[in-house]
Write a protein that holds these residues in place. Structure first.
Motif, PDB file in Angstrom:
ATOM      1  N   ALA A  13      50.228 -28.826 -96.488  1.00  0.00           N
ATOM      2  CA  ALA A  13      50.233 -30.565 -96.558  1.00  0.00           C
ATOM      3  C   ALA A  13      48.708 -30.531 -96.292  1.00  0.00           C
ATOM      4  CB  ALA A  13      51.023 -31.133 -95.561  1.00  0.00           C
ATOM      5  N   ALA A  14      48.156 -30.074 -95.423  1.00  0.00           N
ATOM      6  CA  ALA A  14      46.770 -30.239 -94.867  1.00  0.00           C
ATOM      7  C   ALA A  14      45.898 -29.795 -96.201  1.00  0.00           C
ATOM      8  CB  ALA A  14      46.351 -29.282 -93.828  1.00  0.00           C
ATOM      9  N   TYR A  15      46.427 -28.775 -97.047  1.00  0.00           N
ATOM     10  CA  TYR A  15      45.420 -28.433 -98.097  1.00  0.00           C
ATOM     11  C   TYR A  15      45.478 -29.645 -98.968  1.00  0.00           C
ATOM     12  CZ  TYR A  15      44.398 -26.511-102.706  1.00  0.00           C
ATOM     13  OH  TYR A  15      44.058 -26.322-104.034  1.00  0.00           O
ATOM     14  N   TRP A  16      46.697 -30.247 -99.591  1.00  0.00           N
ATOM     15  CA  TRP A  16      46.941 -31.113-100.340  1.00  0.00           C
ATOM     16  C   TRP A  16      46.250 -32.465 -99.922  1.00  0.00           C
ATOM     17  CZ3 TRP A  16      52.351 -28.906-100.470  1.00  0.00           C
ATOM     18  CH2 TRP A  16      52.426 -27.888-101.528  1.00  0.00           C
ATOM     19  N   LYS A  17      46.202 -32.778 -98.620  1.00  0.00           N
ATOM     20  CA  LYS A  17      45.633 -33.735 -98.067  1.00  0.00           C
ATOM     21  C   LYS A  17      44.183 -33.881 -98.242  1.00  0.00           C
ATOM     22  CE  LYS A  17      44.918 -36.578 -93.837  1.00  0.00           C
ATOM     23  NZ  LYS A  17      44.982 -36.389 -92.438  1.00  0.00           N
ATOM     24  N   LYS A  18      43.677 -32.543 -97.964  1.00  0.00           N
ATOM     25  CA  LYS A  18      42.364 -32.636 -98.130  1.00  0.00           C
ATOM     26  C   LYS A  18      41.740 -32.710 -99.933  1.00  0.00           C
ATOM     27  CE  LYS A  18      38.566 -29.117 -97.450  1.00  0.00           C
ATOM     28  NZ  LYS A  18      38.043 -27.678 -96.825  1.00  0.00           N
ATOM     29  N   GLN A  19      42.619 -32.140-100.717  1.00  0.00           N
ATOM     30  CA  GLN A  19      42.121 -32.223-102.154  1.00  0.00           C
ATOM     31  C   GLN A  19      42.406 -33.839-102.483  1.00  0.00           C
ATOM     32  OE1 GLN A  19      41.351 -28.961-102.296  1.00  0.00           O
ATOM     33  NE2 GLN A  19      41.828 -29.114-104.289  1.00  0.00           N
ATOM     34  N   THR A  20      43.406 -34.510-102.009  1.00  0.00           N
ATOM     35  CA  THR A  20      43.408 -35.851-102.277  1.00  0.00           C
ATOM     36  C   THR A  20      42.013 -36.632-101.794  1.00  0.00           C
ATOM     37  OG1 THR A  20      45.739 -35.708-102.065  1.00  0.00           O
ATOM     38  CG2 THR A  20      44.878 -37.704-101.930  1.00  0.00           C
ATOM     39  N   LYS A  21      41.835 -36.616-100.459  1.00  0.00           N
ATOM     40  CA  LYS A  21      40.604 -37.051 -99.854  1.00  0.00           C
ATOM     41  C   LYS A  21      39.356 -36.733-100.598  1.00  0.00           C
ATOM     42  CE  LYS A  21      42.886 -38.825 -96.222  1.00  0.00           C
ATOM     43  NZ  LYS A  21      43.239 -40.444 -96.249  1.00  0.00           N
ATOM     44  N   ALA A  22      39.398 -35.619-101.218  1.00  0.00           N
ATOM     45  CA  ALA A  22      38.004 -35.246-101.830  1.00  0.00           C
ATOM     46  C   ALA A  22      38.104 -36.078-103.458  1.00  0.00           C
ATOM     47  CB  ALA A  22      37.906 -33.732-102.238  1.00  0.00           C
ATOM     48  N   GLY A  23      39.113 -36.690-103.704  1.00  0.00           N
ATOM     49  CA  GLY A  23      39.432 -37.295-105.028  1.00  0.00           C
ATOM     50  C   GLY A  23      39.631 -36.350-106.287  1.00  0.00           C
ATOM     51  N   GLU A  24      40.554 -34.993-105.745  1.00  0.00           N
ATOM     52  CA  GLU A  24      40.928 -34.311-106.796  1.00  0.00           C
ATOM     53  C   GLU A  24      42.604 -34.659-106.977  1.00  0.00           C
ATOM     54  OE1 GLU A  24      40.126 -30.203-106.282  1.00  0.00           O
ATOM     55  OE2 GLU A  24      38.274 -30.717-105.194  1.00  0.00           O
ATOM     56  N   PRO A  25      43.101 -34.794-108.104  1.00  0.00           N
ATOM     57  CA  PRO A  25      44.269 -35.307-108.211  1.00  0.00           C
ATOM     58  C   PRO A  25      45.374 -33.970-107.987  1.00  0.00           C
ATOM     59  CG  PRO A  25      43.420 -34.547-110.498  1.00  0.00           C
ATOM     60  CD  PRO A  25      42.322 -34.648-109.434  1.00  0.00           C
ATOM     61  N   VAL A  26      46.294 -34.468-107.253  1.00  0.00           N
ATOM     62  CA  VAL A  26      47.304 -33.432-106.839  1.00  0.00           C
ATOM     63  C   VAL A  26      48.937 -33.707-107.156  1.00  0.00           C
ATOM     64  CG1 VAL A  26      48.362 -32.811-104.590  1.00  0.00           C
ATOM     65  CG2 VAL A  26      46.243 -33.120-104.597  1.00  0.00           C
ATOM     66  N   ASP A  27      49.496 -32.724-107.955  1.00  0.00           N
ATOM     67  CA  ASP A  27      50.802 -32.850-108.367  1.00  0.00           C
ATOM     68  C   ASP A  27      51.589 -31.736-107.937  1.00  0.00           C
ATOM     69  OD1 ASP A  27      53.164 -33.323-109.653  1.00  0.00           O
ATOM     70  OD2 ASP A  27      52.226 -33.529-111.812  1.00  0.00           O
ATOM     71  N   ALA A  28      51.912 -31.694-106.630  1.00  0.00           N
ATOM     72  CA  ALA A  28      52.532 -30.414-105.887  1.00  0.00           C
ATOM     73  C   ALA A  28      53.960 -30.741-105.715  1.00  0.00           C
ATOM     74  CB  ALA A  28      51.612 -30.386-104.676  1.00  0.00           C
ATOM     75  N   ALA A  29      54.558 -29.526-105.031  1.00  0.00           N
ATOM     76  CA  ALA A  29      56.075 -29.742-104.790  1.00  0.00           C
ATOM     77  C   ALA A  29      56.323 -28.739-103.885  1.00  0.00           C
ATOM     78  CB  ALA A  29      56.930 -29.487-106.165  1.00  0.00           C
ATOM     79  N   VAL A  30      57.339 -29.054-103.083  1.00  0.00           N
ATOM     80  CA  VAL A  30      57.687 -28.167-102.095  1.00  0.00           C
ATOM     81  C   VAL A  30      59.192 -28.325-102.050  1.00  0.00           C
ATOM     82  CG1 VAL A  30      58.184 -27.830 -99.429  1.00  0.00           C
ATOM     83  CG2 VAL A  30      56.014 -29.042-100.321  1.00  0.00           C
TER      84      VAL A  30
END
Length: 289
Positions: free
Chosen positions: A135-152
């Motif tokens: 989640a921390a990784y995906w949050k960082k990606q989002t904050k950097a403006g990179e699109p995230v389409d992830a699943a757990v």
């Protein structure tokens, strides 16, 4: 092209059983896979890098891409390393499948502290640690403006949801906690483009064969050519779908066994009694039972 083409997944407990089937199917469907497994015994003791590496070798022999990870999900440092390994090896992380688990069954009156702590650590803390770092990784990606389409995809159990099993207070409590963790995480991580679901699988594994009162059922032989309802491979297509970009579901828990998939619901009101003032003990005895 497979439904997971180009996706990168970390799958815990993927050296044997259901996790192994997940890893093999994910690779066939185009995912690049970090195969995590500490390689311990049913009770979590010991360690062996062999099972994870064997699955990696099998994936590579079939033309897929995978790397082994022998870290323990109990350690948040090892969880962070697994996420980092996915990013370092394959450039990203799109999918987390929490599957690792152990058993230390005992009735409550005879259970010792280590039996309780070990099972809660591997299952509930193990899920939480992996989920935290992903989640921390995906949050960082989002904050950097990179699109995230992830699943757990988390792994609960019938024992912790709809079929409590005597002798598994530690396991059932951990699995019930995983179901609740799934719902909370789905609510929190939607803002980062992450879906979170869980399965409660019923299949033949080292753990179910060792489960009191159930091992004989799972050990029954299936005649050649007939559908094996307890084959762990039956579980993996559901997990692959939940992990794919074709799926829009989040915050769901599904029981999966053989050819059956059932959506599960949590605690809910079944009856209500009310009073106009403070409760009287006699009134409670008469009305509540």
């Amino acid at each position: 092209m497979g439904i997971l083409e180009g996706r990168v997944a970390v799958i815990t407990g993927a050296g044997r059983g259901i996790g192994r089937e997940h890893a093999l199917l994910f690779a066939r469907e185009g995912a690049r896979v970090v195969v995590n497994d500490v390689g311990g015994a049913n009770d979590g003791s010991g360690a062996d890098a062999g099972p994870a590496q064997q699955v990696v070798d099998e994936i590579r022999a079939a033309g897929g891409q995978a790397v082994a990870n022998a870290g323990s999900v109990v350690s948040w440092a090892d969880a962070a390393a697994a996420v980092d390994q996915a990013v370092d090896e394959f450039g990203r992380l799109d999918i987390l499948v929490n599957n690792a688990g152990i058993l230390r069954d005992a009735f409550i009156a005879g259970m010792d502290e280590d039996q309780w702590d070990a099972v809660l650590a591997v299952h509930l803390k193990g899920h939480a640690g992996m989920l935290h770092h992903a989640a921390a990784y995906w949050k960082k990606q989002t904050k950097a403006g990179e699109p995230v389409d992830a699943a757990v995809v988390n792994t609960a159990s019938a024992s912790g949801t709809f079929m409590p099993n005597a002798g598994q207070a530690n396991y059932g409590a951990a699995k019930a906690g995983i179901a609740a963790l799934t719902l909370v995480a789905a609510d929190e991580l939607d803002r980062y483009g992450v879906r979170v679901n869980a399965i409660a699988p019923i299949a033949r594994t080292r753990l179910t064969l060792a489960t009191p009162g159930m091992g004989a059922l799972f050990a029954q032989e299936v005649p050649a050519g007939e559908f094996d309802a307890f084959d762990p491979a039956n579980i993996s297509p559901v997990v692959a779908h939940l992990a794919s970009q074709k799926c829009s579901l989040t915050g769901k828990v599904f029981a999966v066994q053989g050819g059956a998939i059932s959506e599960l619901a949590g605690w809910h009101d079944v009856s209500t009694i009310e009073a106009d003032g403070p409760w009287e003990l006699d009134d409670l005895a008469a009305r509540l039972g």
